[in-house]
Design a protein around this motif. Structure first.
Motif, PDB file in Angstrom:
ATOM      1  N   HIS A  33      39.209  33.430  47.151  1.00 27.68           N
ATOM      2  CA  HIS A  33      39.024  32.964  48.524  1.00 27.68           C
ATOM      3  C   HIS A  33      39.118  34.153  49.482  1.00 27.68           C
ATOM      4  N   TRP A  34      38.283  34.149  50.504  1.00 26.12           N
ATOM      5  CA  TRP A  34      38.273  35.262  51.444  1.00 26.12           C
ATOM      6  C   TRP A  34      39.609  35.409  52.149  1.00 26.12           C
ATOM      7  N   TRP A  35      40.311  34.264  52.361  1.00 27.47           N
ATOM      8  CA  TRP A  35      41.556  34.312  53.116  1.00 27.47           C
ATOM      9  C   TRP A  35      42.725  34.883  52.299  1.00 27.47           C
ATOM     10  N   GLU A  36      42.510  35.170  51.030  1.00 28.07           N
ATOM     11  CA  GLU A  36      43.568  35.769  50.213  1.00 28.07           C
ATOM     12  C   GLU A  36      43.774  37.251  50.536  1.00 28.07           C
ATOM     13  N   LEU A  37      42.794  37.883  51.182  1.00 28.86           N
ATOM     14  CA  LEU A  37      42.912  39.296  51.530  1.00 28.86           C
ATOM     15  C   LEU A  37      43.918  39.487  52.663  1.00 28.86           C
TER      16      LEU A  37
ATOM     17  N   VAL B  41      50.502  31.013  55.362  1.00 32.50           N
ATOM     18  CA  VAL B  41      49.759  31.188  56.613  1.00 32.50           C
ATOM     19  C   VAL B  41      48.282  31.469  56.324  1.00 32.50           C
ATOM     20  N   LYS B  42      48.012  32.309  55.341  1.00 33.27           N
ATOM     21  CA  LYS B  42      46.630  32.608  54.986  1.00 33.27           C
ATOM     22  C   LYS B  42      45.880  31.343  54.577  1.00 33.27           C
ATOM     23  N   TRP B  43      46.498  30.556  53.727  1.00 34.48           N
ATOM     24  CA  TRP B  43      45.844  29.341  53.233  1.00 34.48           C
ATOM     25  C   TRP B  43      45.586  28.358  54.375  1.00 34.48           C
ATOM     26  N   TYR B  44      46.600  28.176  55.215  1.00 29.65           N
ATOM     27  CA  TYR B  44      46.456  27.222  56.320  1.00 29.65           C
ATOM     28  C   TYR B  44      45.354  27.660  57.288  1.00 29.65           C
TER      29      TYR B  44
END
Length: 659
Positions: free
Chosen positions: A156-160, A198-201
């Motif tokens: 997922h892009w938000w994991e960075l 926070v990234k996941w949300y």
């Protein structure tokens, strides 16, 4: 011709994603020497007669650098030939000296690269690196490396840890949101259990469209960074936030007090923010609400939380935690008071418009300007005509700075046939501004000929200086924008505004300084003046681009001066010609105008109701008599008749004496 074979040939099923990216490169960008076979190479590099030399490098690093150079060319900037060759020379020297270094750019962050560069200069050249040398290498570890990390990340892009839409096209942007040339760094959150949540949300909210990129990057992450700082500095066991829900309310109260202290909201060391100024309760509410929403989201999705985050302290979260934090969000009553803090009066506006040309003047030209303290100075030109026209458009239209800075090049269109010309025959056009804040709000307004001329002047300026480009934006980034698809940078606009403000030292009519960097003042001012002209609220709402009339009313400055003038309708004058001054506390005097016995043939009587008049009919010379311009013609006629009567009497008296 470059006859050198590619230095690395990998099988199709190689697991490292860099080889997938490398195989997608044009053939001219796959060799160990990049440049001779690249068509129009001079347009892609800052060193026209230099090539990129990747010989002798580890295979992974060579493939990464080749892809990064090509990405820079496609991005519209120039391939960093000097920086890549400099890093390649450092790596080759490290290999020769058997000095350890990362074998991949993805594993080499800026701190590691800077340390390696320092070793290179000390061991080979016998000296320290200077600022210019470090900056030469730094450019590689900004956008190009971020793009490499994003393209090689299959999750997922938000994991960075660093998000930037320019570098990662997977980040969702709303249809109206302009090209976002700013990033966000969730990796700055230090608590290991808080950061992935926070990234996941945020990633989920962006993909669902419940949050916008500008909101996430500029507002929400700041709230969680403050929460993370409080956990680190003030809480012995940060995971206790997810423990007993009975103590959650007390923990929220502690964070509320901490967030209300201006010292805890400094953005960076050395921040010169005024610590005596109280933090607005709305900002504290934003922090509390951000934490509560995260808790509520995770509590409502327990199975997804375990799948995404694995075993973590979040397993203890319950809806009661979120409810306790939501309960600490204070209700802020709306109290409409007289306030012109965001209003730019005529005194300040005259200073700004008179000195605006100095922003557009070349640096070798000068202009005399008058500062706020009435001193005159000769200022050098700032050589930024784009910023000059942006400020002028903000003043004339009341649009947000982002709506002007990122509006499209073709932002003018014909209005409806019924509104082709204005009341004075001026041409009217429809202006399409970059409405990026509210999806349901309009994104056009009608503008007059003055605004049209400013826009057309900017268009001519763009065409003259970038004749080979197809500009996307009306105001363009001047360098690193070969494709013409990058808007004028926010940082550059903010800098020129601060520079101009410091130079001009603007003050309002009461001698108070006016900070030009707060260009939202122009929006408040424009809407306030339209309201004072008597425009209905629904018309103001449409012009402002707001979703509700309540928001529009927040922008209208309740100026005491205008409130009095509107109440009294016209200026009231005393018998000696001076104005009758009313303050907000002069209710008794104002109510006199509602009494029939206070209306006189040529004005009003301001005598308090409990006092009696002993002047007879000598009102015109009475100290409590007031009048206005509506009675001017009658009073002027009476004055002329009186003067004529006096003149005739004097002449008759002289004749009698002479006889």
């Amino acid at each position: 011709m470059n006859t050198t074979q590619p230095p690395f040939l990998r099988p199709v099923d190689d697991v490292d994603p860099i080889w997938r990216l490398w195989r997608e490169l044009p053939g001219a960008w796959q060799g160990s020497v990049i440049g001779p076979e690249v068509e129009n190479w001079e347009a892609f590099t800052e060193l026209k007669d230099h090539n990129i030399i990747l010989t002798g490098l580890p295979e992974l690093m060579a493939a990464e650098l080749a892809w990064m150079a090509h990405w820079q060319a496609q991005d519209g900037t120039r391939s960093s030939v000097l920086a890549i060759n400099h890093l390649a020379g450092i790596v080759r020297h490290a290999i020769k000296k058997d000095h350890p270094f990362p074998l991949s750019i993805r594993e080499m962050d800026w701190e590691t690269a800077s340390t390696l560069q320092g070793w290179y200069y000390a061991s080979r050249l016998g000296r320290m690196t200077n600022k210019g040398v470090r900056a030469r290498l730094r450019i590689l570890f900004r956008f190009a490396r971020l793009a490499l990390l994003a393209r090689c990340h299959d999750g997922h892009w938000w994991e960075l840890d660093y998000w930037h839409p320019r570098c990662d096209p997977r980040i969702p942007l709303s249809q109206r949101e302009p090209q976002a040339n700013y990033g966000a760094i969730p990796g700055q959150i230090t608590q290991p259990w808080l950061r992935p949540a926070v990234k996941w949300y945020l990633g989920t909210a962006l993909e669902a469209g419940t949050l916008r990129w500008s909101t996430v990057s500029q507002e929400r992450l700041k709230c969680w960074r403050r929460f993370d700082t409080w956990l680190t500095e003030c809480v012995d066991d940060p995971t206790s936030m997810l423990g007993d829900p009975a103590v959650a309310a007390g923990q929220a109260t502690q964070f509320q007090r901490w967030a209300a202290d201006p010292r805890n909201r400094l953005r960076y060391p050395g921040d010169q923010r005024d610590l005596s100024k109280k933090v607005h309760p709305r900002l504290v509410n934003d922090d509390l609400r951000a934490v509560a929403e995260l808790m509520d989201f995770i509590a409502a999705n327990p199975s997804e939380t375990r799948a995404m985050l694995g075993p973590s302290p979040w397993d203890q979260i319950t809806p009661a935690h979120a409810a306790s934090w939501f309960a600490q969000v204070t209700r802020i009553p709306h109290t409409r008071e007289f306030n012109d803090a965001h209003y730019v009066d005529d005194h300040a506006l005259a200073q700004i418009t008179a000195a605006l040309p100095v922003i557009g003047l070349p640096r070798d030209e000068q202009m005399a300007i008058t500062r706020g303290d009435r001193t005159q100075i000769t200022a050098d030109g700032l050589n930024n005509p784009q910023a000059m026209r942006m400020i002028l458009l903000q003043i004339l239209t009341g649009r947000r700075s982002s709506e002007i800075r990122t509006c499209a090049f073709d932002c003018l269109s014909a209005p409806p046939a019924s509104t082709v010309t204005g009341t004075d025959g001026d041409q009217i056009a429809r202006f399409h501004y970059a409405q990026s804040k509210i999806d349901v709000a309009p994104d056009t307004i009608l503008v007059d000929q003055e605004v049209v001329e400013v826009i057309e002047e900017q268009r001519r300026w763009i065409r003259e200086r970038f004749p080979d480009q197809q500009p996307r934006f009306l105001f363009m980034q001047r360098s690193g924008n070969r494709n013409g698809d990058k808007p004028y940078p926010y940082g550059s606009y903010a800098w020129i505004l601060r520079r101009f403000g410091d130079l001009l030292q603007i003050t309002d009519g009461q001698g108070r300084p006016v900070r030009l960097s707060h260009t939202h003042r122009f929006r408040h001012t424009r809407l306030t003046r339209l309201a004072e002209l008597g425009l209905p609220i629904h018309v103001l709402q449409r012009y402002a681009g707001h979703a509700t009339p309540t928001m529009t009313m927040h922008y209208i400055a309740a100026r005491e001066q205008h409130a009095e003038q509107a109440f009294l309708a016209t200026v009231k004058l005393k018998a000696d010609g001076t104005r009758v001054q009313f303050s907000r506390d002069d209710h008794d005097s104002m109510h006199l105008f509602d009494r029939a016995d206070r209306f006189l043939p040529n004005g009003w009587c301001l005598l308090p109701p409990l006092q009696s008049c002993d002047k007879g009919n000598a009102c015109l010379t009475c100290s409590v008599f007031a009048t206005d311009s509506t009675h001017r013609s009658v009073l002027q006629r009476q004055l002329d008749d009186t003067a004529a009567l006096i003149n005739r009497t004097q002449q008759n008296s002289r004749s009698d004496m002479g006889g």
